[in-house]
Write a protein that holds these residues in place. Structure first.
Motif, PDB file in Angstrom:
ATOM      1  N   LEU A   1       1.633  -6.195  -5.174  1.00 36.64           N
ATOM      2  CA  LEU A   1       2.317  -6.777  -4.008  1.00 36.64           C
ATOM      3  C   LEU A   1       1.614  -8.039  -3.514  1.00 36.64           C
ATOM      4  O   LEU A   1       2.251  -8.915  -2.939  1.00 36.64           O
ATOM      5  N   GLN A   2       0.305  -8.146  -3.749  1.00 36.53           N
ATOM      6  CA  GLN A   2      -0.427  -9.338  -3.310  1.00 36.53           C
ATOM      7  C   GLN A   2       0.087 -10.621  -3.959  1.00 36.53           C
ATOM      8  O   GLN A   2      -0.189 -11.717  -3.483  1.00 36.53           O
ATOM      9  N   PHE A   3       0.850 -10.496  -5.044  1.00 36.66           N
ATOM     10  CA  PHE A   3       1.391 -11.672  -5.723  1.00 36.66           C
ATOM     11  C   PHE A   3       2.720 -12.132  -5.127  1.00 36.66           C
ATOM     12  O   PHE A   3       3.267 -13.133  -5.564  1.00 36.66           O
ATOM     13  N   ILE A   4       3.220 -11.409  -4.149  1.00 37.77           N
ATOM     14  CA  ILE A   4       4.376 -11.868  -3.388  1.00 37.77           C
ATOM     15  C   ILE A   4       3.799 -12.647  -2.215  1.00 37.77           C
ATOM     16  O   ILE A   4       3.157 -12.082  -1.325  1.00 37.77           O
ATOM     17  N   ASP A   5       3.961 -13.953  -2.224  1.00 40.14           N
ATOM     18  CA  ASP A   5       3.259 -14.832  -1.295  1.00 40.14           C
ATOM     19  C   ASP A   5       3.632 -14.633   0.170  1.00 40.14           C
ATOM     20  O   ASP A   5       2.783 -14.745   1.044  1.00 40.14           O
ATOM     21  N   SER A   6       4.866 -14.352   0.462  1.00 37.09           N
ATOM     22  CA  SER A   6       5.313 -14.196   1.844  1.00 37.09           C
ATOM     23  C   SER A   6       4.980 -12.793   2.346  1.00 37.09           C
ATOM     24  O   SER A   6       5.385 -11.798   1.732  1.00 37.09           O
TER      25      SER A   6
ATOM     26  N   GLU B   1       6.217  -7.119   2.737  1.00 42.23           N
ATOM     27  CA  GLU B   1       6.439  -5.914   3.527  1.00 42.23           C
ATOM     28  C   GLU B   1       7.833  -5.337   3.260  1.00 42.23           C
ATOM     29  O   GLU B   1       7.991  -4.125   3.099  1.00 42.23           O
ATOM     30  N   TYR B   2       8.837  -6.181   3.192  1.00 38.65           N
ATOM     31  CA  TYR B   2      10.214  -5.739   2.942  1.00 38.65           C
ATOM     32  C   TYR B   2      10.314  -5.009   1.602  1.00 38.65           C
ATOM     33  O   TYR B   2      11.069  -4.056   1.455  1.00 38.65           O
TER      34      TYR B   2
ATOM     35  N   SER C   1       3.402 -14.460 -12.076  1.00 33.75           N
ATOM     36  CA  SER C   1       3.252 -15.821 -12.607  1.00 33.75           C
ATOM     37  C   SER C   1       3.717 -16.884 -11.622  1.00 33.75           C
ATOM     38  O   SER C   1       3.240 -18.016 -11.662  1.00 33.75           O
ATOM     39  N   ARG C   2       4.630 -16.548 -10.724  1.00 30.91           N
ATOM     40  CA  ARG C   2       5.172 -17.535  -9.787  1.00 30.91           C
ATOM     41  C   ARG C   2       4.391 -17.625  -8.471  1.00 30.91           C
ATOM     42  O   ARG C   2       4.677 -18.485  -7.647  1.00 30.91           O
ATOM     43  N   SER C   3       3.430 -16.742  -8.262  1.00 31.04           N
ATOM     44  CA  SER C   3       2.642 -16.789  -7.028  1.00 31.04           C
ATOM     45  C   SER C   3       1.919 -18.126  -6.910  1.00 31.04           C
ATOM     46  O   SER C   3       1.309 -18.601  -7.868  1.00 31.04           O
ATOM     47  N   MET C   4       1.992 -18.716  -5.743  1.00 35.05           N
ATOM     48  CA  MET C   4       1.299 -19.985  -5.494  1.00 35.05           C
ATOM     49  C   MET C   4      -0.019 -19.760  -4.747  1.00 35.05           C
ATOM     50  O   MET C   4      -0.781 -20.693  -4.559  1.00 35.05           O
TER      51      MET C   4
END
Length: 140
Positions: free
Chosen positions: A5-10, A15-16, A32-35
Motif C-alpha cells: 500500500l505504501q506504493f499508492i502515493d495518495s 486508505e480507500y 512501478s508508477r509510484s513517484m
C-alpha cells in the motif's frame, strides 16, 4: 503483503483501497508508477511479487499494456523480471563514469520534459549534488 500500500502515493486513495484485492500484475503496475518511492524500494517490491506468484497468478488480463502490440506481448511476470533487471543495471551504471556525461534536469512532475532546464556533469555525485559518501537512489 510486504506493505505494498505504501506504493499508492495518495494517502486518501491508499486508505480507500486498504481492503481492495489487487492482482500481482496490478500491484506491479502500482509499484512501478509510484513517484514517492525509490527505485531500490520498487525493485524490492517487484522482486517480492515475482518470487511469490506464478505467471498464472499474475492475471495479466487485469491490466492494460502501455506499449507494444498486444499479440506480441511477453507474459507480464516476465516483463516485471526484465524491468527489475534493467533497473538494477541502471543503478550499477551510475558509478561507471568513463566516457559518460551525467545530466541533472528540472522539470515539472508529469510533464514530458520539453523545455526542461538541464545541466551536465562529469560524474554522478556532481550531478546529484551529493558527496561520494552519500550515494543514494537516483530515482527516489
Amino acid at each position: 503483503m510486504l506493505g505494498l500500500l505504501q506504493f499508492i502515493d495518495s494517502s486518501d486513495i491508499r486508505e480507500y483501497n486498504r481492503d481492495t484485492y489487487f492482482t500481482p500484475a496490478e500491484w506491479a503496475v502500482l509499484v512501478s508508477r509510484s513517484m514517492k518511492r525509490s527505485v531500490e524500494e520498487k525493485i524490492e517490491a517487484l522482486q517480492y511479487l515475482v518470487n511469490q506468484y506464478t505467471a498464472d497468478e499474475f492475471k495479466e488480463e487485469t491490466i492494460w499494456p502501455l506499449y507494444g502490440d498486444e499479440r506480441d506481448l511477453s507474459p507480464f511476470r516476465e516483463v516485471v523480471i526484465e524491468t527489475v533487471r534493467i533497473w538494477k543495471e541502471a543503478l550499477e551504471a551510475r558509478f561507471e563514469t568513463e566516457g559518460t556525461v551525467f545530466e541533472a534536469s528540472l522539470c515539472e512532475q508529469g510533464c514530458s520534459g520539453l523545455g526542461k532546464k538541464c545541466q551536465y556533469f562529469s560524474g554522478y555525485e556532481k550531478s546529484m549534488g551529493i558527496s561520494a559518501e552519500r550515494k543514494t537512489g537516483i530515482f527516489g
